[in-house]
Design a protein around this motif. Structure first.
Motif, PDB file in Angstrom:
ATOM      1  N   ARG A 252       0.841  -1.195   0.000  1.00  0.00           N
ATOM      2  CA  ARG A 252       0.000   0.000   0.000  1.00  0.00           C
ATOM      3  C   ARG A 252       0.875   1.243   0.000  1.00  0.00           C
ATOM      4  O   ARG A 252       1.792   1.368   0.805  1.00  0.00           O
TER       5      ARG A 252
ATOM      6  N   GLU B  12      -7.567  -5.341   4.638  1.00  0.00           N
ATOM      7  CA  GLU B  12      -7.077  -3.967   4.574  1.00  0.00           C
ATOM      8  C   GLU B  12      -8.263  -3.019   4.435  1.00  0.00           C
ATOM      9  O   GLU B  12      -9.176  -3.264   3.640  1.00  0.00           O
TER      10      GLU B  12
ATOM     11  N   TRP C 252      -2.280   0.619  -4.634  1.00  0.00           N
ATOM     12  CA  TRP C 252      -1.904  -0.695  -4.101  1.00  0.00           C
ATOM     13  C   TRP C 252      -1.179  -1.440  -5.219  1.00  0.00           C
ATOM     14  O   TRP C 252      -1.570  -1.376  -6.385  1.00  0.00           O
TER      15      TRP C 252
ATOM     16  N   GLU D  78     -12.069  -6.636  -3.678  1.00  0.00           N
ATOM     17  CA  GLU D  78     -11.918  -5.216  -3.363  1.00  0.00           C
ATOM     18  C   GLU D  78     -13.277  -4.525  -3.418  1.00  0.00           C
ATOM     19  O   GLU D  78     -14.052  -4.727  -4.358  1.00  0.00           O
TER      20      GLU D  78
END
Length: 296
Positions: A52, A65, A78, A90
């Motif tokens: 990150r 995350e 990322w 995601e």
């Protein structure tokens, strides 16, 4: 000096929508370091070992995350790095910075969210406990059909995150462009912030700064910690490290020159403090960032 322009993401968020949610199943990270005017909450799972990048913070992430960025000038991305998973999940939520007006955020019930947004101008990463708490809400939000209830759920998520005692600011202040004067309208604090932003490269003594605002050293230290959540020395170090990080990326000056220009009295001290705070040496930081940066 190297003149560069970052990749500016064009969000699909329209002026008529409060926010957008994008859910992806992906095999890798391929979007360049970028900026955009929208605030962004980003949840990632199954990507342990990915990297990150938020401002001058470069860290390897865990299995899960969750990061919030509310600064339109704060670079973030990322990268695959050590991640070997091909089943990355995601969820990205982007919302307008004026979604919640100052008048609304100043209400007692909204103060913690207001403070969260201020912290997130440097980017914040949330604790495992908070991620576990909001994960079900994030996942139900992806299949919510009623736009009004979607907004209510987003507010609940933001509230839960705002009370996370384990959240961490990621980028240092000088790197996150407009953060220096964010914390308070207090005139004394504003004078101190302005002084530090202009003189961080010089020798700065606590006694002189305290005298500037007519306080004893002990009173000033309590005042400063109350308003910034950091000691005066830690805050000044962060400013210097942020300036150094910016110079490492944007200039061709030597490591030693950058260290001296940013207020560190010798090269070994600069290297030691930089590595302690960021986990890499200044030269490693410069190399890592340049490998990842995409210029347009």
């Amino acid at each position: 000096m190297i003149n560069t322009e970052l990749f500016k993401e064009v969000s699909p968020l329209s002026s008529k929508d409060c926010f957008i949610l994008i859910e992806r199943q992906k095999t890798n990270f391929n979007f360049p370091i970028h900026i955009h005017p929208e605030c962004e909450l980003n949840f990632i799972e199954n990507a342990k070992g990915a990297q990150r990048i938020v401002g001058d913070s470069i860290e390897e992430i865990d299995e899960e995350e969750l990061v919030l960025v509310t600064n339109p000038h704060l670079e973030h991305a990322w990268k695959d790095y050590r991640n070997v998973s091909k089943n990355i999940h995601e969820i990205t939520i982007q919302f307008h910075p004026n979604l919640l007006t100052d008048t609304f955020l100043n209400k007692n019930q909204m103060i913690s969210i207001q403070q969260l947004f201020r912290h997130a101008e440097r980017g914040v990463a949330f604790s495992r406990e908070s991620i576990a708490k909001v994960r079900p809400l994030l996942k139900t939000l992806t299949c919510e059909n009623d736009s009004f209830y979607s907004l209510i759920k987003l507010l609940i998520i933001l509230h839960e995150l705002s009370i996370d005692k384990g959240m961490r600011e990621l980028s240092t202040g000088q790197f996150a462009a407009n953060v220096m004067h964010q914390h308070s309208s207090d005139e004394s604090l504003g004078r101190v912030m302005d002084y530090l932003s202009r003189h961080y490269s010089e020798v700065i003594r606590l006694s002189e700064v305290a005298e500037m605002v007519n306080m004893s050293e002990s009173s000033f230290c309590r005042f400063f910690k109350q308003h910034t959540s950091k000691s005066f020395i830690d805050f000044l170090t962060d400013i210097r490290l942020g300036a150094a990080s910016r110079a490492l990326i944007d200039s061709s000056l030597s490591i030693a020159e950058i260290g001296y220009d940013c207020g560190f009295n010798n090269l070994s001290n600069f290297n030691r403090i930089f590595k302690k705070k960021k986990g890499v040496t200044p030269s490693e930081f410069r190399d890592n960032y340049r490998k990842n940066k995409t210029i347009i």
